[in-house]
Each structure stands twice: as C-alpha cells, then as structure tokens.
Design a protein around this motif. Structure first.
Motif, PDB file in Angstrom:
ATOM      1  N   ALA A 136       9.229  20.308  26.561  1.00  0.00           N
ATOM      2  CA  ALA A 136      10.103  21.471  26.744  1.00  0.00           C
ATOM      3  C   ALA A 136       9.266  22.724  26.563  1.00  0.00           C
ATOM      4  N   THR A 137       9.559  23.535  25.581  1.00  0.00           N
ATOM      5  CA  THR A 137       8.732  24.685  25.227  1.00  0.00           C
ATOM      6  C   THR A 137       8.592  24.735  23.717  1.00  0.00           C
ATOM      7  N   ARG A 190       6.550  29.290  25.163  1.00  0.00           N
ATOM      8  CA  ARG A 190       7.776  29.806  25.791  1.00  0.00           C
ATOM      9  C   ARG A 190       7.521  31.003  26.699  1.00  0.00           C
ATOM     10  N   ASP A 191       6.506  31.812  26.367  1.00  0.00           N
ATOM     11  CA  ASP A 191       6.208  32.961  27.227  1.00  0.00           C
ATOM     12  C   ASP A 191       5.347  32.565  28.422  1.00  0.00           C
ATOM     13  N   ARG A 192       4.364  31.691  28.191  1.00  0.00           N
ATOM     14  CA  ARG A 192       3.441  31.291  29.258  1.00  0.00           C
ATOM     15  C   ARG A 192       4.051  30.256  30.196  1.00  0.00           C
ATOM     16  N   MET A 193       4.985  29.457  29.688  1.00  0.00           N
ATOM     17  CA  MET A 193       5.563  28.372  30.485  1.00  0.00           C
ATOM     18  C   MET A 193       7.088  28.423  30.396  1.00  0.00           C
ATOM     19  N   PRO A 194       7.699  29.461  30.925  1.00  0.00           N
ATOM     20  CA  PRO A 194       9.142  29.653  30.750  1.00  0.00           C
ATOM     21  C   PRO A 194       9.994  28.563  31.386  1.00  0.00           C
ATOM     22  N   ARG A 195       9.470  27.848  32.355  1.00  0.00           N
ATOM     23  CA  ARG A 195      10.231  26.769  32.988  1.00  0.00           C
ATOM     24  C   ARG A 195      10.054  25.445  32.264  1.00  0.00           C
ATOM     25  N   GLY A 196       9.301  25.454  31.182  1.00  0.00           N
ATOM     26  CA  GLY A 196       9.057  24.237  30.416  1.00  0.00           C
ATOM     27  C   GLY A 196       7.677  23.672  30.684  1.00  0.00           C
ATOM     28  N   GLU A 197       7.085  23.100  29.658  1.00  0.00           N
ATOM     29  CA  GLU A 197       5.717  22.583  29.766  1.00  0.00           C
ATOM     30  C   GLU A 197       5.600  21.519  30.849  1.00  0.00           C
ATOM     31  N   ALA A 198       6.529  20.564  30.874  1.00  0.00           N
ATOM     32  CA  ALA A 198       6.443  19.479  31.852  1.00  0.00           C
ATOM     33  C   ALA A 198       6.525  20.002  33.278  1.00  0.00           C
ATOM     34  N   HIS A 219       5.700  23.057  34.374  1.00  0.00           N
ATOM     35  CA  HIS A 219       4.459  23.763  34.701  1.00  0.00           C
ATOM     36  C   HIS A 219       3.316  22.776  34.939  1.00  0.00           C
ATOM     37  N   TYR A 220       3.286  21.692  34.176  1.00  0.00           N
ATOM     38  CA  TYR A 220       2.281  20.655  34.410  1.00  0.00           C
ATOM     39  C   TYR A 220       2.467  20.044  35.795  1.00  0.00           C
ATOM     40  N   ARG A 221       3.721  19.757  36.150  1.00  0.00           N
ATOM     41  CA  ARG A 221       3.999  19.181  37.467  1.00  0.00           C
ATOM     42  C   ARG A 221       3.482  20.100  38.576  1.00  0.00           C
ATOM     43  N   GLU A 222       3.773  21.384  38.454  1.00  0.00           N
ATOM     44  CA  GLU A 222       3.333  22.340  39.465  1.00  0.00           C
ATOM     45  C   GLU A 222       1.813  22.382  39.551  1.00  0.00           C
ATOM     46  N   ARG A 223       1.162  22.356  38.392  1.00  0.00           N
ATOM     47  CA  ARG A 223      -0.300  22.384  38.380  1.00  0.00           C
ATOM     48  C   ARG A 223      -0.882  21.135  39.044  1.00  0.00           C
ATOM     49  N   ALA A 224      -0.339  19.980  38.705  1.00  0.00           N
ATOM     50  CA  ALA A 224      -0.852  18.741  39.282  1.00  0.00           C
ATOM     51  C   ALA A 224      -0.672  18.720  40.799  1.00  0.00           C
ATOM     52  N   MET A 225       0.453  19.232  41.274  1.00  0.00           N
ATOM     53  CA  MET A 225       0.678  19.281  42.721  1.00  0.00           C
ATOM     54  C   MET A 225      -0.305  20.228  43.398  1.00  0.00           C
ATOM     55  N   GLU A 226      -0.632  21.343  42.726  1.00  0.00           N
ATOM     56  CA  GLU A 226      -1.664  22.236  43.267  1.00  0.00           C
ATOM     57  C   GLU A 226      -2.996  21.517  43.413  1.00  0.00           C
ATOM     58  N   LEU A 227      -3.226  20.521  42.553  1.00  0.00           N
ATOM     59  CA  LEU A 227      -4.483  19.778  42.550  1.00  0.00           C
ATOM     60  C   LEU A 227      -4.413  18.528  43.423  1.00  0.00           C
ATOM     61  N   GLY A 228      -3.325  18.386  44.178  1.00  0.00           N
ATOM     62  CA  GLY A 228      -3.270  17.321  45.160  1.00  0.00           C
ATOM     63  C   GLY A 228      -2.446  16.111  44.816  1.00  0.00           C
ATOM     64  N   VAL A 229      -1.788  16.105  43.659  1.00  0.00           N
ATOM     65  CA  VAL A 229      -0.927  14.969  43.308  1.00  0.00           C
ATOM     66  C   VAL A 229       0.405  15.127  44.043  1.00  0.00           C
TER      67      VAL A 229
END
Length: 221
Positions: free
Chosen positions: A60-61, A66-74, A76-86
């Motif tokens: 969650a956060t 909470r400020d850096r990842m307002p949509r929740g840690e998981a 933001h991780y999902r978005e990052r992984a997709m940027e990296l090709g997952v």
C-alpha cells in the motif's frame, strides 16, 4: 558527518542481511513494496531472464512512500516494470499490505484466488532486508521454497542511489532489530545472529540511528 566506525558497523549489518541465494527459476515472484523502485527494476530483470512466469507486486503506502507513490507501492512497481518491458498479463497487484507479514499473507491469498500454484517463490526486496523478508516468508508460508533476491549493489552504492545516508542506516538498523525481536512475537523464524553483528547493531543504536525501531509493543509489526 558519518564516522568510519558507523560505516563499518553498517557494513556488518548490510552483509548479514544478504542471503547469498543464487536466483533460479521459480513458480512466481513476489516483489515487496517500499520506497525503493529498485525492487521493481530487479524484479523486471529477473522476469526478462526467464526466472518466473508471473509477478506479484505487493504494498500500500507508508510514511516514506505516500508522497512519492500516491497510487500505492504495488501500483507504482507495476508501472515501472511495464516500462521495463514486463507485460501487464504477467503482473498481479496486491494493494493492501502495510508490513512484510501482510505482504506475504495477502500475496498468498491473491495467488490462491487466482488459482496459481506456487511451490517456489523468488522473494525480491531491498538489499538490506533480504534476511528479514526471508525469515518472515519462511514463518508465514513454510510450504514453499523461498529464494531471496535484490538489486546487486554495495552499501555505498545503495546509499548513493537513495541519496539519504541517514534514512538507509536508520532502516538498516530497524530491519536488524526485527530479526532480533520478531521471532518471539511469532512474526518470523529465528536465525542465529553472530556476536560481531549484534555489537555493530548496538553501536549504531547508541549513535542515534533509531528512527525506524519498532516500539516495545508486542502488537507492533
């Protein structure tokens, strides 16, 4: 200014947290949410290497995210992984967990709901929490084989990537404290702590790196 003794003691705790597992193919990976997007990077790298077909990002956060990842840690991780090709189809999001125990329990529940069998799990955390995460997972889900993984880097390299030495050292001390007290509370398995590691922890506490210690409260996680 952080002294040479403090750095030496922090290095002892850092080295002890490293499990030294060799990543290998597993049924699934669980990426533990935190302030560090490097966990998502490491998970994406392991996926690209073909070590698991499915990822669960959990978190969650917290006060540090909470400020850096307002949509929740998981998320933001999902978005990052997709940027990296997952691909999105290879990622499940568990958005409620607020501590390591909940990360494991809620991820297990989610996988069960999705009908995903898991006999082995790549457990991906921050480098200074490998042992803490492993001990928690072994306690809460002992039926599976756990392989710990994190971004391969040195303590000084990690501090440089985060940009806040005190935060890293405070959290390193907090992670070690949990190895000491959580087995008695039923939150993780007990592991032997060498005397030199315990002494380093005490000196770091005496030096004031205590903001991430849990209170003397059996319900605290």
């Amino acid at each position: 200014m952080i002294s040479a003794q403090v750095w030496a003691d922090a290095q002892r705790l850092w080295d002890f947290q490293q499990m030294g597992h060799e990543p290998r193919p597993c049924s699934v990976a669980i990426g533990l949410g935190s302030h560090d997007l490097g966990v998502a990077d490491a998970t994406a790298d392991l996926y690209r290497r073909g070590l698991m077909p499915l990822i669960v990002f959990t978190g969650a956060t917290s006060r540090t995210t909470r400020d850096r990842m307002p949509r929740g840690e998981a998320e933001h991780y999902r978005e990052r992984a997709m940027e990296l090709g997952v691909p999105a189809s290879a990622i499940l999001v568990e958005p409620r967990a607020r501590n390591t125990g909940e990360n494991i329990r809620f991820s297990r529940t989610l996988l069960g709901e999705q009908g995903v069998p898991a006999s082995s799990v790549l457990l991906i955390s921050k480098p200074y929490e490998e042992r803490r995460a492993y001990a928690t997972a072994r306690k809460l889900w002992p039926e599976v084989e756990w392989i710990s993984a994190s971004t391969p880097m040195t303590l000084t390299g990690y501090v440089g990537s985060i940009g806040d030495a005190r935060l890293v050292l405070d959290m390193l001390v907090g992670a070690h404290q949990r190895l000491m007290i959580y087995p008695q509370r039923g939150f993780m398995i007990e592991q032997h702590i060498p005397d030199d590691v315990g002494a380093a922890y005490e000196r770091l506490c005496d030096a004031g790196f205590t903001s991430r210690l849990v209170p003397d409260n059996p319900e605290a996680k």
